[in-house]
Write an enzyme that holds these catalytic residues in place. Sequence first.
Site, short mmCIF file in Angstrom:
data_model
loop_
_atom_site.label_atom_id
_atom_site.label_comp_id
_atom_site.label_asym_id
_atom_site.label_seq_id
_atom_site.Cartn_x
_atom_site.Cartn_y
_atom_site.Cartn_z
N TRP A 187 0.85 -1.19 0.00
CA TRP A 187 0.00 0.00 0.00
C TRP A 187 0.89 1.24 0.00
O TRP A 187 1.78 1.36 0.84
CB TRP A 187 -0.92 0.06 1.23
CG TRP A 187 -1.62 1.39 1.27
CD1 TRP A 187 -2.61 1.82 0.44
CD2 TRP A 187 -1.32 2.51 2.13
NE1 TRP A 187 -2.95 3.12 0.73
CE2 TRP A 187 -2.17 3.56 1.75
CE3 TRP A 187 -0.40 2.71 3.17
CZ2 TRP A 187 -2.15 4.82 2.39
CZ3 TRP A 187 -0.37 3.96 3.80
CH2 TRP A 187 -1.25 4.98 3.41
N GLU A 228 -3.11 -3.01 -2.41
CA GLU A 228 -4.24 -2.35 -1.72
C GLU A 228 -4.53 -0.96 -2.28
O GLU A 228 -3.67 -0.09 -2.29
CB GLU A 228 -3.90 -2.23 -0.22
CG GLU A 228 -5.00 -1.55 0.59
CD GLU A 228 -4.66 -1.44 2.07
OE1 GLU A 228 -3.48 -1.66 2.44
OE2 GLU A 228 -5.56 -1.08 2.86
N LYS A 230 -6.92 2.71 -2.42
CA LYS A 230 -7.55 3.63 -1.47
C LYS A 230 -8.22 4.75 -2.24
O LYS A 230 -7.79 5.09 -3.34
CB LYS A 230 -6.47 4.19 -0.52
CG LYS A 230 -7.03 4.90 0.70
CD LYS A 230 -5.91 5.25 1.68
CE LYS A 230 -6.46 6.00 2.89
NZ LYS A 230 -5.43 6.28 3.87
N ASP A 261 -9.82 -2.99 1.67
CA ASP A 261 -9.89 -2.36 2.99
C ASP A 261 -11.28 -1.72 3.11
O ASP A 261 -11.66 -0.89 2.28
CB ASP A 261 -8.78 -1.31 3.13
CG ASP A 261 -8.72 -0.69 4.51
OD1 ASP A 261 -9.79 -0.28 5.03
OD2 ASP A 261 -7.63 -0.61 5.09
N HIS A 264 -11.78 2.07 2.51
CA HIS A 264 -11.12 2.72 1.38
C HIS A 264 -11.99 2.98 0.16
O HIS A 264 -11.51 3.14 -0.95
CB HIS A 264 -9.90 1.89 0.93
CG HIS A 264 -8.75 2.01 1.86
ND1 HIS A 264 -7.48 1.61 1.54
CD2 HIS A 264 -8.67 2.48 3.12
CE1 HIS A 264 -6.67 1.82 2.56
NE2 HIS A 264 -7.37 2.35 3.53
N HIS A 288 -8.71 -6.11 4.65
CA HIS A 288 -8.36 -5.23 5.76
C HIS A 288 -9.69 -4.83 6.38
O HIS A 288 -10.35 -3.90 5.92
CB HIS A 288 -7.59 -4.00 5.27
CG HIS A 288 -6.12 -4.22 5.24
ND1 HIS A 288 -5.21 -3.20 5.03
CD2 HIS A 288 -5.38 -5.34 5.43
CE1 HIS A 288 -3.98 -3.71 5.07
NE2 HIS A 288 -4.06 -5.00 5.31
N ASP A 296 -12.32 9.13 8.27
CA ASP A 296 -11.34 8.18 8.81
C ASP A 296 -11.69 6.76 8.39
O ASP A 296 -12.81 6.30 8.60
CB ASP A 296 -11.30 8.27 10.34
CG ASP A 296 -10.38 7.20 10.90
OD1 ASP A 296 -9.24 7.08 10.39
OD2 ASP A 296 -10.78 6.47 11.82
N ASP A 298 -10.24 4.09 9.59
CA ASP A 298 -9.62 3.14 10.51
C ASP A 298 -10.16 3.13 11.93
O ASP A 298 -9.38 3.12 12.88
CB ASP A 298 -8.10 3.40 10.54
CG ASP A 298 -7.47 3.17 9.18
OD1 ASP A 298 -7.48 2.02 8.74
OD2 ASP A 298 -7.02 4.14 8.56
N ASP A 328 -7.43 -3.88 10.23
CA ASP A 328 -6.62 -2.68 9.98
C ASP A 328 -7.34 -1.45 10.53
O ASP A 328 -8.24 -0.91 9.89
CB ASP A 328 -6.35 -2.51 8.47
CG ASP A 328 -5.45 -1.30 8.21
OD1 ASP A 328 -4.82 -0.82 9.17
OD2 ASP A 328 -5.38 -0.84 7.05
C1 RNT Z 1 -3.85 2.88 4.91
C2 RNT Z 1 -3.95 1.44 4.59
C3 RNT Z 1 -2.85 0.58 5.12
C4 RNT Z 1 -2.41 0.96 6.53
C5 RNT Z 1 -1.54 -0.05 7.20
C6 RNT Z 1 -0.83 0.54 8.37
O1 RNT Z 1 -4.97 3.61 4.60
O2 RNT Z 1 -5.18 0.97 5.04
O3 RNT Z 1 -3.21 -0.74 5.03
O4 RNT Z 1 -3.49 1.20 7.36
O5 RNT Z 1 -0.70 -0.64 6.31
ZN ZN Z 2 -5.54 -1.13 4.96
#
Ligand code: RNT
Ligand code: ZN
Length: 420
Positions: A187, A228, A230, A261, A264, A288, A296, A298, A328
């Site tokens: 990523w 990955e 985003k 993810d 994302h 993820h 955000d 995460d 994640d």
């Molecule tokens: C970031 C990605 C990535 C990170 C990690 C720390 O937006 O999701 O995967 O969160 O690698």
């Molecule tokens: Zn991620």
Amino acid sequence: MSNVSAAYKLASERYAEIGVDTAKALKKLGNYPISLQCWQGDDVRGFENPDGDLTGGIQTTGNYPGRARTPEELRGDIDFVLKGLIAGKHRVNVHACYSEFDSGKKVERNELQPEHFKNWITWAKKNGYGMDFNPTFFSHPMMKDGFTVASRDKKVRKFWIQHEIQTRRIAAAIGKALGTACVNNFWIPDGLKDVPADRETPRLILKEALDECFAEKLDPKYMLDAVESKLFGIGAESYTVGSSEFYLGYAVQNQKLITFDAGHFHPTETISDKLSAAMPFVPGILLHVSRGVRWDSDHVVTITDDLIAIAQEIVRLGRSKDIHIGLDYFDASINRIAAWVVGMRSMQKALLFALLEPRKQMVDAEKTADFTSRMAWTEAAKSLPWQAVWDYYCEQNDIPLDTQWLAEVKAYEKNVLAKR
Ligand code: RNT
Ligand code: ZN
């Protein structure tokens, strides 16, 4: 008989009446290892430069006391979670910035070797954890103007390509040592704050750079590449080079794992629908699992409709070998250990829910276009006594119930975290 066992007995009889075998479901739950993200334990700082800023479009907010300051503390915290509070065999997901240097002499990211992760490997082996890995393309001065691998600057690009090459070798060494393939997830944060004049060039650069990164053939028995995408990050709101279409195209063409993810994508876009759509074209998927909240991506994973839908697709596809589940997220505003526990247990609970659904009734109804019955069964599943089965799983595995684990975390906070 304990209350938990008594409740389980009734629940399993109730499930048997509709043709669902709870014992089978519990056995299957053990087939889903979850990769625990080490970076929740220290706010994604790593040990290269633990007081440095977190850059690259990701951010932790909060300053809850007790974050892990050393590799030993971080591994100790993970042990506390995986050994005492979570049932089943799991994996630990480590980033390249968690390297350790014997002599104390720092080795740059483009020169990292398996030996810089030997403590992680020895520890994982001793405890029976699998391991996954990630190159770290953030929090580093070689990130120039928001770009790493997709940089127009050849020197910058070379540095990061070499970093990826080294991490693939490290991942292969980890997989070989532990006897289970290590997923190495690519990523990069590369992107632009404002509207680009040229969207194409960085993508063509990235495509070519990826070919260089992946040129060395490594045995998939030991390591698997994942890419990955985003949608946007902080400071990269208008354009991300590695977008969804970009990596899906790359993964299909080059037979890499695609990483989805949950945080994302566009706010109303869910990743659950993507599993069955991508699976026919890629060798595997890395999830993820996260929870996006506004900007955000995460937040701590909790039981939401989205999470249940992801778990349902994992279970329904039945490709547990090819679908890799990782968490994640990173939250520094609450006890970091509790953040891990809530995420791990929520993921497992969602999987159990999916394993217990009256699948036959739902599918049969759909096959005959009896959508009324499909809806009725889908709704019935939500109030069947799956929580009693979950409690029994905890009791059987000798880990605390949902009403008990917090006391253990609070005691650990008092005895260990508060002394940091
Ligand atoms: C970031 C990605 C990535 C990170 C990690 C720390 O937006 O999701 O995967 O969160 O690698
Ligand atoms: Zn991620």
